[in-house]
Design a protein around this motif. Sequence first.
Motif, PDB file in Angstrom:
ATOM      1  N   GLY A  70     -57.694   6.499 126.710  1.00  0.00           N
ATOM      2  CA  GLY A  70     -56.713   7.512 126.340  1.00  0.00           C
ATOM      3  C   GLY A  70     -55.313   7.108 126.735  1.00  0.00           C
ATOM      4  N   ALA A  71     -54.331   7.665 126.041  1.00  0.00           N
ATOM      5  CA  ALA A  71     -52.918   7.498 126.376  1.00  0.00           C
ATOM      6  C   ALA A  71     -52.394   8.864 126.816  1.00  0.00           C
ATOM      7  CB  ALA A  71     -52.130   6.983 125.173  1.00  0.00           C
ATOM      8  N   VAL A 383     -59.805  13.003 120.538  1.00  0.00           N
ATOM      9  CA  VAL A 383     -59.362  14.282 121.071  1.00  0.00           C
ATOM     10  C   VAL A 383     -57.851  14.265 121.243  1.00  0.00           C
ATOM     11  CG1 VAL A 383     -59.642  13.590 123.496  1.00  0.00           C
ATOM     12  CG2 VAL A 383     -59.711  16.020 122.883  1.00  0.00           C
ATOM     13  N   TYR A 384     -57.248  15.430 121.037  1.00  0.00           N
ATOM     14  CA  TYR A 384     -55.846  15.636 121.392  1.00  0.00           C
ATOM     15  C   TYR A 384     -55.779  16.760 122.417  1.00  0.00           C
ATOM     16  CZ  TYR A 384     -51.079  17.379 121.338  1.00  0.00           C
ATOM     17  OH  TYR A 384     -49.845  17.823 121.726  1.00  0.00           O
ATOM     18  N   ASP A 424     -49.508  15.767 127.379  1.00  0.00           N
ATOM     19  CA  ASP A 424     -50.114  15.484 126.080  1.00  0.00           C
ATOM     20  C   ASP A 424     -50.950  14.223 126.209  1.00  0.00           C
ATOM     21  OD1 ASP A 424     -48.793  17.392 123.904  1.00  0.00           O
ATOM     22  OD2 ASP A 424     -47.225  16.793 125.313  1.00  0.00           O
ATOM     23  N   MET A 425     -52.039  14.182 125.471  1.00  0.00           N
ATOM     24  CA  MET A 425     -52.919  13.024 125.537  1.00  0.00           C
ATOM     25  C   MET A 425     -53.648  12.838 124.221  1.00  0.00           C
ATOM     26  SD  MET A 425     -56.301  12.258 127.820  1.00  0.00           S
ATOM     27  CE  MET A 425     -57.208  13.323 126.704  1.00  0.00           C
ATOM     28  N   VAL A 426     -53.789  11.599 123.816  1.00  0.00           N
ATOM     29  CA  VAL A 426     -54.646  11.213 122.693  1.00  0.00           C
ATOM     30  C   VAL A 426     -55.681  10.242 123.240  1.00  0.00           C
ATOM     31  CG1 VAL A 426     -54.784  10.095 120.456  1.00  0.00           C
ATOM     32  CG2 VAL A 426     -52.819  11.541 120.998  1.00  0.00           C
ATOM     33  N   MET A 427     -56.948  10.477 122.913  1.00  0.00           N
ATOM     34  CA  MET A 427     -58.018   9.621 123.424  1.00  0.00           C
ATOM     35  C   MET A 427     -59.012   9.301 122.322  1.00  0.00           C
ATOM     36  SD  MET A 427     -60.661  10.304 126.613  1.00  0.00           S
ATOM     37  CE  MET A 427     -59.519   9.759 127.883  1.00  0.00           C
TER      38      MET A 427
END
Length: 436
Positions: A70-71, A383-384, A424-427
Amino acid sequence: MKSLILPIFLLTFSAMMFSQAGHIMQGVGAVNMSMGGASTAQPLDISGALQWNPAAISVFDEKILKFDIGAFFSSPQLYSTVPEFNQYGQPTGNFYSGTTKDDRGVSPMPALAMVWGKEGSKHTFGVSAFGISGFGVTFPESMTNPINMPQSMGGFGRIESDYMLLQVGATWAYQLTEKFSIGVQPTINYSSLELTPNPTAYPTAAGYPSTESTVAIGFGAQFGVFYDSGNGIKLGASYKMPQTFLKFKFDNTYLDNGTSKNEFQMDYPGIFSLGLGYSTSDFDFAFDFRRVDYENTAGFMNTGWTQKASVVGFGWKNISILSAGLQYKGIKKLPLRVGYTYSSNPIDSDVAFFNIPATAIIKDAFQFGFSYEFSEKFTIDAVYHHGASDGKTSGKILNPAFAQAYPPYGAIPGSNVSYDMTTDMVMLGFSYKFKK
């Protein structure tokens, strides 16, 4: 300028920016995160089960490998207000305020897990390597925010920190009956910490020192039980024992090139989880309640100043975490998920100053995720996440020299320090099932 903010010079703080609920990651992996972290009684994937209930891996009867990356991006802001003092040390009635934004950027969040299950066997095994806690904060030096002014002018200058906690677990689950399973998971932990400045060290005339990255190893275990009624209702409970660490050993360097050494112990708290799950042909629902025991954890249970004006500990309260998630399976090969996580704040106003960069205290977090099943063996998950602190954590600026005159901890009248943030995260996750 020194006369305006001189009382700040002896101030200190805890440079611990923990992510999500206190410093407890709300979930592990794209699937578990998309369900708000709820999986104690609803093991939709191996990562969520290994993280929150070792007994729940008994539902997997295949060999499965899962990797997630994830970022994570956070946008904390730090605010401070200080009174002006005249040359005699008396307040003039004027105040100075400022704001500093974090400029760190994106941080990675990895997770790796594997489970060995076999149809008809009562035994299931798993291994995991999860980044369960971490932070990185950079508040640059500022001439407009008193707390970030140079140490030579009474502030702290640049505030920067790097923390990482990697937990490796070996899990065994045993199916006592067709409906009831137990599980155990010994764990070993690796953590590293770097602080600029280091508030756990004593200050000199040059201010508080900086420290290079240092490492501590910790040990613990997790135990769980899992019940599947067979008619859709599932129940689960687990207890993560406190992860006990060796002390961080800091080699400090002051602005005048002086050096010192100090030690600080920071354990990972015990966590008790209860879970409820319910499944139909089209839906999976999960709800978890967790209680995090900071008040009996080294590094968190104590707070205040030492006689040399270093920080004793963070002074955090126990917190409760509520996680809920819903998965819709009505679209072939494309399950959709939504999740929500609520966390109480471990930081009281009287110790807010000791936790200045602890800006990742997220009260409300929302997630949306999905999976795509390319084949019976290979699945991609995504996922967001968006989280918010829902207001500032705020308190007085503290000075150990004022501790007797202005309790508790030397709260300076008319001062204020506060922080808030969003995350915030995008994985993405990748799951592979080996041939039976």
